[in-house]
Scaffold this active site. Structure first.
Site, PDB file in Angstrom:
ATOM      1  N   HIS A  44      -9.193 -88.283 149.409  1.00 13.37           N
ATOM      2  CA  HIS A  44      -9.299 -88.722 150.793  1.00 13.37           C
ATOM      3  C   HIS A  44      -8.008 -88.325 151.515  1.00 13.37           C
ATOM      4  O   HIS A  44      -7.042 -87.915 150.876  1.00 13.37           O
ATOM      5  CB  HIS A  44      -9.480 -90.246 150.841  1.00 13.37           C
ATOM      6  N   HIS A 131      -1.740 -84.981 154.170  1.00 14.10           N
ATOM      7  CA  HIS A 131      -1.900 -84.068 153.042  1.00 14.10           C
ATOM      8  C   HIS A 131      -2.980 -84.595 152.109  1.00 14.10           C
ATOM      9  O   HIS A 131      -3.340 -85.772 152.159  1.00 14.10           O
ATOM     10  CB  HIS A 131      -0.576 -83.910 152.281  1.00 14.10           C
TER      11      HIS A 131
END
Length: 194
Positions: A44, A131
């Site tokens: 995620h 990220h």
């Protein structure tokens, strides 16, 4: 009893992105790299990590997030680039980068931080650096990371994949010996107020 849930708000990733994460992890494992690899199915894009939250406060958090993001328009991110934290000389985290409509992501992240602060949650001190984590390295793993700079450069040039952002998701994270298990708590659609 004062039950606590470990929570974070994140953006779900589409299947092609999770598949790429899995493929790249397998490629690096075949090179003999040792690491604590992420589970691609649980991958995620974290927007806000809350840590331990009292169960009785979860409802208030859900209500605030639902109302707080409903006026933000949907947007599209993409995979772009790669790197390590803190730097190549001392790698601790290997990640894929995020590009596309990053200003829209920054607005979402700021809104979530503001809502969270109003509810008494602490704000993140470090600047937000979106990220997608691939691996975490322990000191004993570092000797196995042959060709690290070359592999990071290769990951950075992979073709981009779209990440449509239509909602924010609140997850519960349960730490187990086999790794973290994520359970969806609630989903908050963007731009529901229009």
């Amino acid at each position: 009893m004062n039950e606590q849930w470990r929570l974070f708000a994140a953006i779900e990733l589409p299947e092609p992105v999770r598949e790429r994460i899995g493929e790249e992890i397998e490629r690096l494992r075949r090179l003999g790299w040792r690491a604590k690899w992420v589970n691609p199915e649980g991958s995620h894009l974290t927007v806000k990590f809350y840590g331990s939250v009292a169960l009785q406060a979860v409802g208030q958090l859900r209500k605030a997030l639902r109302a707080g993001v409903s006026d933000l328009p949907p947007f599209t991110l993409e995979t772009a680039g790669a790197g390590v934290f803190p730097h190549l000389g001392r790698p601790r985290v290997l990640w894929l980068g995020v590009g596309g409509e990053v200003e829209a992501l920054a607005r979402l992240q700021r809104r979530v931080e503001e809502l969270s602060l109003e509810l008494g949650f602490s704000t993140e001190e470090r600047p937000y650096h979106p990220h997608l984590t691939l691996a975490r390295f322990r000191p004993e793993d570092l000797s196995s990371l042959r060709g690290l700079e070359r592999q990071v450069a290769r990951l950075a040039t992979l073709p981009s994949l779209p990440i449509p952002v239509r909602a924010l998701t609140l997850y519960r994270s349960e730490l187990r010996p086999t790794g973290a298990v994520y359970t969806l708590v609630d989903t908050f659609a963007l731009e529901t107020g229009r």
